[in-house]
Design a protein around this motif. Structure first.
Motif, PDB file in Angstrom:
ATOM      1  N   GLY A  49      -6.421   1.989   6.168  1.00  0.00           N
ATOM      2  CA  GLY A  49      -5.678   3.246   6.264  1.00  0.00           C
ATOM      3  C   GLY A  49      -4.911   3.358   7.560  1.00  0.00           C
ATOM      4  O   GLY A  49      -3.751   3.781   7.587  1.00  0.00           O
ATOM      5  N   LEU A  50      -5.542   2.939   8.665  1.00  0.00           N
ATOM      6  CA  LEU A  50      -4.877   2.968   9.969  1.00  0.00           C
ATOM      7  C   LEU A  50      -3.648   2.070   9.972  1.00  0.00           C
ATOM      8  O   LEU A  50      -2.586   2.457  10.479  1.00  0.00           O
ATOM      9  N   ALA A  51      -3.780   0.884   9.405  1.00  0.00           N
ATOM     10  CA  ALA A  51      -2.670  -0.064   9.404  1.00  0.00           C
ATOM     11  C   ALA A  51      -1.481   0.472   8.607  1.00  0.00           C
ATOM     12  O   ALA A  51      -0.333   0.378   9.049  1.00  0.00           O
ATOM     13  N   ARG A  52      -1.759   1.044   7.454  1.00  0.00           N
ATOM     14  CA  ARG A  52      -0.674   1.575   6.615  1.00  0.00           C
ATOM     15  C   ARG A  52       0.037   2.732   7.329  1.00  0.00           C
ATOM     16  O   ARG A  52       1.279   2.774   7.376  1.00  0.00           O
ATOM     17  N   ASP A  53      -0.724   3.653   7.897  1.00  0.00           N
ATOM     18  CA  ASP A  53      -0.122   4.783   8.601  1.00  0.00           C
ATOM     19  C   ASP A  53       0.656   4.326   9.829  1.00  0.00           C
ATOM     20  O   ASP A  53       1.763   4.814  10.097  1.00  0.00           O
ATOM     21  N   SER A  54       0.100   3.371  10.578  1.00  0.00           N
ATOM     22  CA  SER A  54       0.776   2.876  11.774  1.00  0.00           C
ATOM     23  C   SER A  54       2.066   2.160  11.413  1.00  0.00           C
ATOM     24  O   SER A  54       3.086   2.296  12.096  1.00  0.00           O
ATOM     25  N   ALA A  55       2.038   1.383  10.339  1.00  0.00           N
ATOM     26  CA  ALA A  55       3.245   0.675   9.917  1.00  0.00           C
ATOM     27  C   ALA A  55       4.353   1.657   9.544  1.00  0.00           C
ATOM     28  O   ALA A  55       5.518   1.464   9.916  1.00  0.00           O
ATOM     29  N   GLU A  56       4.012   2.705   8.827  1.00  0.00           N
ATOM     30  CA  GLU A  56       5.010   3.712   8.456  1.00  0.00           C
ATOM     31  C   GLU A  56       5.583   4.401   9.687  1.00  0.00           C
ATOM     32  O   GLU A  56       6.783   4.649   9.772  1.00  0.00           O
ATOM     33  N   ARG A  57       4.721   4.702  10.656  1.00  0.00           N
ATOM     34  CA  ARG A  57       5.197   5.364  11.879  1.00  0.00           C
ATOM     35  C   ARG A  57       6.137   4.476  12.682  1.00  0.00           C
ATOM     36  O   ARG A  57       7.013   4.970  13.394  1.00  0.00           O
ATOM     37  N   HIS A  58       5.976   3.164  12.576  1.00  0.00           N
ATOM     38  CA  HIS A  58       6.812   2.246  13.337  1.00  0.00           C
ATOM     39  C   HIS A  58       7.985   1.702  12.525  1.00  0.00           C
ATOM     40  O   HIS A  58       8.566   0.672  12.874  1.00  0.00           O
ATOM     41  N   GLY A  59       8.335   2.379  11.453  1.00  0.00           N
ATOM     42  CA  GLY A  59       9.587   2.074  10.761  1.00  0.00           C
ATOM     43  C   GLY A  59       9.506   1.121   9.600  1.00  0.00           C
ATOM     44  O   GLY A  59      10.538   0.788   9.004  1.00  0.00           O
ATOM     45  N   TRP A  60       8.314   0.656   9.231  1.00  0.00           N
ATOM     46  CA  TRP A  60       8.196  -0.217   8.061  1.00  0.00           C
ATOM     47  C   TRP A  60       8.279   0.634   6.791  1.00  0.00           C
ATOM     48  O   TRP A  60       7.721   1.725   6.738  1.00  0.00           O
ATOM     49  N   ALA A  61       8.978   0.125   5.799  1.00  0.00           N
ATOM     50  CA  ALA A  61       9.205   0.905   4.577  1.00  0.00           C
ATOM     51  C   ALA A  61       9.188  -0.020   3.361  1.00  0.00           C
ATOM     52  O   ALA A  61       9.034  -1.234   3.477  1.00  0.00           O
ATOM     53  N   GLY A  62       9.377   0.598   2.162  1.00  0.00           N
ATOM     54  CA  GLY A  62       9.404  -0.182   0.927  1.00  0.00           C
ATOM     55  C   GLY A  62       8.075  -0.837   0.622  1.00  0.00           C
ATOM     56  O   GLY A  62       8.033  -2.007   0.212  1.00  0.00           O
ATOM     57  N   PHE A  63       6.987  -0.121   0.814  1.00  0.00           N
ATOM     58  CA  PHE A  63       5.654  -0.695   0.631  1.00  0.00           C
ATOM     59  C   PHE A  63       5.426  -1.096  -0.830  1.00  0.00           C
ATOM     60  O   PHE A  63       5.747  -0.351  -1.745  1.00  0.00           O
ATOM     61  N   ALA A  64       4.866  -2.293  -1.008  1.00  0.00           N
ATOM     62  CA  ALA A  64       4.501  -2.797  -2.334  1.00  0.00           C
ATOM     63  C   ALA A  64       3.070  -3.295  -2.278  1.00  0.00           C
ATOM     64  O   ALA A  64       2.719  -4.104  -1.409  1.00  0.00           O
ATOM     65  N   GLU A  65       2.247  -2.819  -3.192  1.00  0.00           N
ATOM     66  CA  GLU A  65       0.841  -3.197  -3.187  1.00  0.00           C
ATOM     67  C   GLU A  65       0.673  -4.649  -3.648  1.00  0.00           C
ATOM     68  O   GLU A  65       1.387  -5.134  -4.531  1.00  0.00           O
ATOM     69  N   ILE A  66      -0.301  -5.343  -3.042  1.00  0.00           N
ATOM     70  CA  ILE A  66      -0.676  -6.697  -3.439  1.00  0.00           C
ATOM     71  C   ILE A  66      -2.096  -6.629  -3.978  1.00  0.00           C
ATOM     72  O   ILE A  66      -3.020  -6.200  -3.279  1.00  0.00           O
ATOM     73  N   THR A  67      -2.272  -7.020  -5.211  1.00  0.00           N
ATOM     74  CA  THR A  67      -3.584  -6.920  -5.856  1.00  0.00           C
ATOM     75  C   THR A  67      -4.371  -8.223  -5.714  1.00  0.00           C
ATOM     76  O   THR A  67      -3.838  -9.247  -5.313  1.00  0.00           O
ATOM     77  N   GLY A  68      -5.654  -8.143  -6.056  1.00  0.00           N
ATOM     78  CA  GLY A  68      -6.493  -9.333  -6.066  1.00  0.00           C
ATOM     79  C   GLY A  68      -7.354  -9.502  -4.833  1.00  0.00           C
ATOM     80  O   GLY A  68      -8.054 -10.518  -4.700  1.00  0.00           O
ATOM     81  N   TYR A  69      -7.318  -8.537  -3.911  1.00  0.00           N
ATOM     82  CA  TYR A  69      -8.120  -8.617  -2.700  1.00  0.00           C
ATOM     83  C   TYR A  69      -9.147  -7.486  -2.677  1.00  0.00           C
ATOM     84  O   TYR A  69      -8.976  -6.466  -3.332  1.00  0.00           O
TER      85      TYR A  69
END
Length: 238
Positions: free
Chosen positions: A106-126
């Motif tokens: 959760g921290l990584a996803r929120d931090s990435a969004e705050r630092h300008g990363w966008a277009g998130f796509a989920e990767i399954t199987g983990y």
């Protein structure tokens, strides 16, 4: 007789479209791979990783693949290249069943969004949440096997993919046009095109299978780079 002539003409058109389409896809992929832009250096990669998972120290050295050519069978490799940062040692004695640490997700996803990363796509199987995101022409892949996250940075591979599709389209059209142009004498064209088609078609099927079964943590390799890979594998094993 007329029926057999129509069939021969159809075969000539199909063979021309397939053979020239594969050649066009290879050429287009290679052209689209030119000048993909440099990978972030180690300092920049670690800085971006610290933005995504702040306060966490990587487990070891960066795994860097500055490809020249795409195959791992020799020193001269190729492909898009990537920088991978591990936050858990692969030699950890804990098993995936014993260590399902997804606390950073959760921290990584929120931090990435705050630092300008966008277009998130989920990767399954983990075991834990894993995703892919993009900033400008740079892609980051966050994968968590349960023992800690892994971050992989690479340049977007839109160019090679678009080049392959455009090259395949124009190649197929050119091949079909050549087959149509020889409609009065399709047999010689069939004789000429059949040997390369018998090689190119299964070769292309293997390439596509390799692309579709590739590691989701690494960049989608350009179509043309699998040619040297399979050729070297063939000669290595035979």
């Amino acid at each position: 007789m007329a029926e057999s002539e129509r069939f021969a003409r159809a075969v000539a058109v199909v063979l021309g479209a397939v053979a020239f389409g594969i050649i066009g896809a290879t050429a287009g992929s290679w052209i689209g791979s030119l000048n993909p832009g440099p990978l972030p250096d180690n300092v920049e990669a670690l800085r971006m990783a610290a933005d995504i998972v702040p306060g966490v120290v990587p487990a070891g050295e960066l795994d860097r693949r500055d490809y020249v050519y795409g195959s791992r069978l020799g020193d001269e490799e190729s492909g898009q290249g990537y920088v991978e940062i591990l936050y858990a040692s692969e030699d950890d004695e804990a098993t995936l069943d014993e260590a399902r640490d997804c606390s950073l997700d959760g921290l990584a996803r929120d931090s990435a969004e705050r630092h300008g990363w966008a277009g998130f796509a989920e990767i399954t199987g983990y075991i834990c949440a894993s995703w892919r995101a993009q900033k400008d022409d740079l892609v980051v892949v966050y994968v968590n096997h349960g023992l800690g996250p892994e971050l992989t940075f690479y340049r977007a591979t839109i160019g090679p993919t678009a080049g392959a599709l455009i090259g395949a389209l124009f190649g197929a059209l050119a091949g079909a046009a050549a087959g149509h142009a020889w409609r009065r004498h399709p047999v010689p064209l069939i004789v000429v095109l059949t040997p390369p088609a018998l090689v190119l078609v299964p070769f292309t099927v293997l390439i596509l299978a390799a692309l579709l079964s590739g590691d989701p943590e690494e960049p989608f390799p350009p179509f043309w780079t699998l040619g040297p890979t399979l050729a070297r594998a063939f000669f290595f094993y035979w």
